[in-house]
Design an enzyme around this catalytic site. Structure first.
Site, PDB file in Angstrom:
ATOM      1  CB  CYS A  89      13.215   9.138   8.169  1.00 51.73           C
ATOM      2  SG  CYS A  89      14.298   7.952   6.966  1.00 51.73           S
ATOM      3  CD  GLU A 138      10.216  12.682  11.627  1.00 49.82           C
ATOM      4  OE1 GLU A 138       9.042  12.237  11.956  1.00 49.82           O
ATOM      5  OE2 GLU A 138      11.136  12.031  10.896  1.00 49.82           O
ATOM      6  CE  LYS A 169      -1.572   2.902   2.805  1.00 52.06           C
ATOM      7  NZ  LYS A 169      -1.553   4.319   1.821  1.00 52.06           N
ATOM      8  CB  VAL A 196      -5.644   0.141   2.057  1.00 51.44           C
ATOM      9  CG1 VAL A 196      -4.835  -0.905   1.239  1.00 51.44           C
ATOM     10  CG2 VAL A 196      -7.016   0.474   0.990  1.00 51.44           C
ATOM     11  N   GLY A 233      -4.476   4.978   4.568  1.00 48.93           N
ATOM     12  CA  GLY A 233      -3.737   4.211   5.572  1.00 48.93           C
ATOM     13  C   GLY A 233      -5.098   3.678   6.379  1.00 48.93           C
ATOM     14  CD  GLU A 237      13.866   0.829   8.887  1.00 50.15           C
ATOM     15  OE1 GLU A 237      14.430   1.948   9.576  1.00 50.15           O
ATOM     16  OE2 GLU A 237      14.338  -0.238   9.084  1.00 50.15           O
TER      17      GLU A 237
HETATM   18  P1  NAP Z   1       2.588   8.239   7.974  1.00 50.94           P
HETATM   19  O1  NAP Z   1       1.413   9.278   8.068  1.00 50.94           O
HETATM   20  O2  NAP Z   1       2.935   7.683   9.077  1.00 50.94           O
HETATM   21  O3  NAP Z   1       2.256   7.255   6.840  1.00 50.94           O
HETATM   22  C1  NAP Z   1       2.830   6.262   6.372  1.00 50.94           C
HETATM   23  C2  NAP Z   1       2.007   5.126   5.688  1.00 50.94           C
HETATM   24  O4  NAP Z   1       1.422   4.644   6.601  1.00 50.94           O
HETATM   25  C3  NAP Z   1       0.996   5.867   4.544  1.00 50.94           C
HETATM   26  O5  NAP Z   1       1.035   4.743   3.652  1.00 50.94           O
HETATM   27  C4  NAP Z   1      -0.148   5.999   5.344  1.00 50.94           C
HETATM   28  O6  NAP Z   1      -1.391   6.058   4.528  1.00 50.94           O
HETATM   29  C5  NAP Z   1      -0.054   4.758   6.348  1.00 50.94           C
HETATM   30  N1  NAP Z   1      -0.952   4.846   7.526  1.00 50.94           N
HETATM   31  C6  NAP Z   1      -1.381   5.893   7.919  1.00 50.94           C
HETATM   32  N2  NAP Z   1      -2.423   5.681   8.789  1.00 50.94           N
HETATM   33  C7  NAP Z   1      -2.378   4.067   9.096  1.00 50.94           C
HETATM   34  C8  NAP Z   1      -2.982   3.229   9.852  1.00 50.94           C
HETATM   35  N3  NAP Z   1      -3.543   3.572  10.930  1.00 50.94           N
HETATM   36  N4  NAP Z   1      -2.619   1.892   9.722  1.00 50.94           N
HETATM   37  C9  NAP Z   1      -2.101   1.542   8.594  1.00 50.94           C
HETATM   38  N5  NAP Z   1      -1.462   2.490   7.703  1.00 50.94           N
HETATM   39  C10 NAP Z   1      -1.623   3.792   8.115  1.00 50.94           C
HETATM   40  O7  NAP Z   1       4.108   8.853   7.480  1.00 50.94           O
HETATM   41  P2  NAP Z   1       4.074   9.930   6.333  1.00 50.94           P
HETATM   42  O8  NAP Z   1       3.718  11.322   6.573  1.00 50.94           O
HETATM   43  O9  NAP Z   1       3.680   9.248   5.151  1.00 50.94           O
HETATM   44  O10 NAP Z   1       5.897   9.902   6.084  1.00 50.94           O
HETATM   45  C11 NAP Z   1       6.500  10.812   7.022  1.00 50.94           C
HETATM   46  C12 NAP Z   1       7.071  10.104   8.239  1.00 50.94           C
HETATM   47  O11 NAP Z   1       7.765   8.669   7.638  1.00 50.94           O
HETATM   48  C13 NAP Z   1       7.929  10.697   8.956  1.00 50.94           C
HETATM   49  O12 NAP Z   1       7.756  10.503  10.306  1.00 50.94           O
HETATM   50  C14 NAP Z   1       9.404  10.099   8.779  1.00 50.94           C
HETATM   51  O13 NAP Z   1      10.405  10.182   9.587  1.00 50.94           O
HETATM   52  C15 NAP Z   1       8.959   8.559   8.515  1.00 50.94           C
HETATM   53  N6  NAP Z   1       9.965   8.044   7.700  1.00 50.94           N
HETATM   54  C16 NAP Z   1      10.737   7.171   8.092  1.00 50.94           C
HETATM   55  C17 NAP Z   1      12.025   6.389   7.287  1.00 50.94           C
HETATM   56  C18 NAP Z   1      12.741   5.340   8.061  1.00 50.94           C
HETATM   57  O14 NAP Z   1      13.322   4.480   7.409  1.00 50.94           O
HETATM   58  N7  NAP Z   1      12.615   5.257   9.288  1.00 50.94           N
HETATM   59  C19 NAP Z   1      11.935   6.725   6.076  1.00 50.94           C
HETATM   60  C20 NAP Z   1      10.879   7.802   5.620  1.00 50.94           C
HETATM   61  C21 NAP Z   1       9.969   8.325   6.443  1.00 50.94           C
HETATM   62  P3  NAP Z   1      -1.822   7.382   3.646  1.00 50.94           P
HETATM   63  O15 NAP Z   1      -1.815   7.059   2.475  1.00 50.94           O
HETATM   64  O16 NAP Z   1      -3.388   7.408   4.127  1.00 50.94           O
HETATM   65  O17 NAP Z   1      -0.915   8.459   4.342  1.00 50.94           O
END
Ligand code: NAP
Ligand code: MG
Length: 476
Positions: free
Chosen positions: A284, A384, A175, A211, A208, A250
């Protein structure tokens, strides 16, 4: 006006090697540089996840029975197929999340090729079986892997999961982030052309909440590999616990960059901005906190202010642009709020600031910003931000620097600038998964992941492949 990516619009998911229609509900993909809708994708449902998981389950025995050498050669072919699509991938990422086109070509489209290729190269040396005492220890695929990924490096975050998962013999349901879903379609086409059998790699688009949670809670998904925020990672951990899934997380970061008194300051300053502001700081591992000796603080800040002038903000399709818009209006509000918070909390604003940029009001453009004399316990130094906002924090001595570096809930990355052995001694004291000494280059086979609330498990390299295997010990 920006070109649309209508050819990447889809009315269906990618399931069992074909486009499978959704229920008709769609999600718009918006270009943050213009506000234009550039494509639409289906808003998936739990029923779509069921279909994809069933396809992945059915394809699992056949793929697992394909030997590692053959899987590796298919993954290398996938790398080649993606390499041939470099420009199309780069254009899609620039349109959906605003990455400057030069970075999109080299990084967003280029890194995944390097990761796929490096992962394929591990197959020969990987300990698929091992003798331990009177046991034959066999590494087997976990089974069906659910991959849930963020928008900041949309294809790269997918590749660090699917290359090792597929090499280990798993099948995958992905997803992608709804904000930046377009490269998933290109990936599905490339996978198909590379000879990945139908059902081995599937894509379900959508939110999220719907799905993502359907994948995390699905009884027939054996593992969830998630990259995203710490907040969502916690939620997924709860949802996945009902079926005791394997979890790879991650999560977020707030990386510290420690400049020691014997550092080459010019080098440290240039590398710091290049890292902290790449991809608009939406990384990140971005070195968002620069820790400097208090006695050198003002000098280093002056150097940063000068170096910052080279960072032009503008149209991401222009090859000269170093910083495009943030990925969305939501992201703009979040980052702008943190800049206002920094000022309210008394940090010294030395570059940038809040608000729209004159002439660029039509997109999610924000000024790259530097705060000096930042209190290490303040909100902008602890949370962050995920934007081009650098906090310079003075320290008294090295123990103090290490204490500040380790003082957040995160533990993803760090950097140290200083004489080599000195920097290495400091690196050993940091509670993080990766440390970069003196701007050393990225290594696509080094384990990547976090201590503390930056996650658990590791991606990339041998450790990344191990994550996607079960261990079976046969005593004889
Ligand atoms: P996010 O809001 O946590 O979303 C990540 C993914 O999870 C998206 O596909 C999101 O769907 C989905 N999601 C949201 N709520 C969910 C739920 N309740 N159950 C299952 N899946 C769900 O993160 P983001 O805003 O996309 O990305 C930024 C974050 O990613 C930052 O905190 C960053 O640090 C972190 N990050 C970490 C790494 C690493 O390797 N450690 C790398 C890159 C980014 P949607 O399509 O609806 O948003
Ligand atoms: Mg999100």
């Amino acid at each position: 006006m920006t070109p649309t990516h209508e050819h990447l619009s889809t009315t269906g998911h990618w399931i069992d090697g074909a486009i499978v229609g959704g229920n008709g509900d769609t999600i718009d993909v918006v270009n943050p540089a213009t506000g234009d809708v550039v494509a639409t994708i289906p808003a998936g449902t739990a029923a779509d996840v069921d279909r994809a998981v069933a396809a992945a389950r059915a394809a699992s025995p056949g793929w697992a029975a394909t030997g590692p050498a053959q899987r590796a050669s298919i993954i290398q072919r996938l790398a080649d197929e993606l390499s041939a699509r470099n420009e199309e991938i780069a254009q899609a990422v620039t349109a959906e999340m605003g990455a400057p086109i030069t970075l999109a070509r080299l990084g967003h489209a280029g890194f995944p090729v390097a990761v796929a290729s490096a992962t394929a190269g591990l197959a020969d040396e990987f300990p698929w079986t091992e003798e331990i005492g009177n046991s034959l220890v066999i590494r087997e695929p976990v089974g069906v892997v659910g991959a849930i990924t963020p928008w900041n490096f949309p294809l790269q975050q997918v590749m660090t999961k699917i290359a090792p998962a597929l090499l280990a013999g798993n099948t995958v349901v992905l997803k992608p982030a709804e904000l930046a879903p377009l490269t998933a379609r290109l990936l599905a086409e490339a996978a198909s052309d590379a000879g990945i059998p139908a059902g081995v790699f599937n894509v379900v688009y959508g939110s999220g909440r719907v799905v993502g949670e359907a994948i995390a809670s699905h009884p027939d998904v054996d593992m969830v590999s998630f990259t995203g925020s710490t907040e969502v990672g916690k939620r997924i951990s709860v949802v996945a616990s009902a079926t005791v899934k394997r979890l790879g997380l991650e999560l977020g970061g707030k990386s510290a960059n420690l400049v020691l008194d014997d550092a080459d300051l010019d080098h440290a300053v240039n590398e710091t901005l290049a890292n902290a502001w790449t991809n608009g700081g939406q990384a990140c591992g971005a070195w968002a906190r620069m820790l400097v000796p208090a006695s050198r603080h003002d000098e280093i800040v002056r150097m940063l202010v000068t170096a910052a002038k080279a960072y032009t903000v503008g149209d991401p399709t222009d090859e000269a642009t170093r910083l495009g818009p943030l990925a969305s209006e939501g992201q703009w509000s979040r980052v702008n709020g943190y800049i206002e918070r920094g000022i309210a909390d008394g940090a010294a604003l030395v570059v940038g600031g809040p608000g729209r940029i004159p002439g660029l009001e039509h997109g999610a453009y924000i000024r790259p910003t530097i705060f000096a004399n930042v209190d290490p316990d303040s909100v902008i130094a602890q949370e962050e931000i995920f934007g081009p906002v650098l906090s310079v924090i003075p320290y008294d001595d090295e123990d103090h620097a290490v204490e500040i570096a380790n003082s957040t809930i995160y533990g993803l990355n760090a950097a140290v600038f200083g004489e080599d052995e000195h920097a290495l001694r400091i690196a050993r004291r940091l509670r993080v998964g990766q440390v970069y000494l003196n701007g050393a280059r990225f290594n696509p086979i080094a384990p990547f992941g976090g201590y503390k609330q930056s996650g658990n498990g590791r991606e990339m390299g041998r450790a990344g492949v191990e994550e996607f295997t079960e261990l079976k010990a046969v005593q004889r």
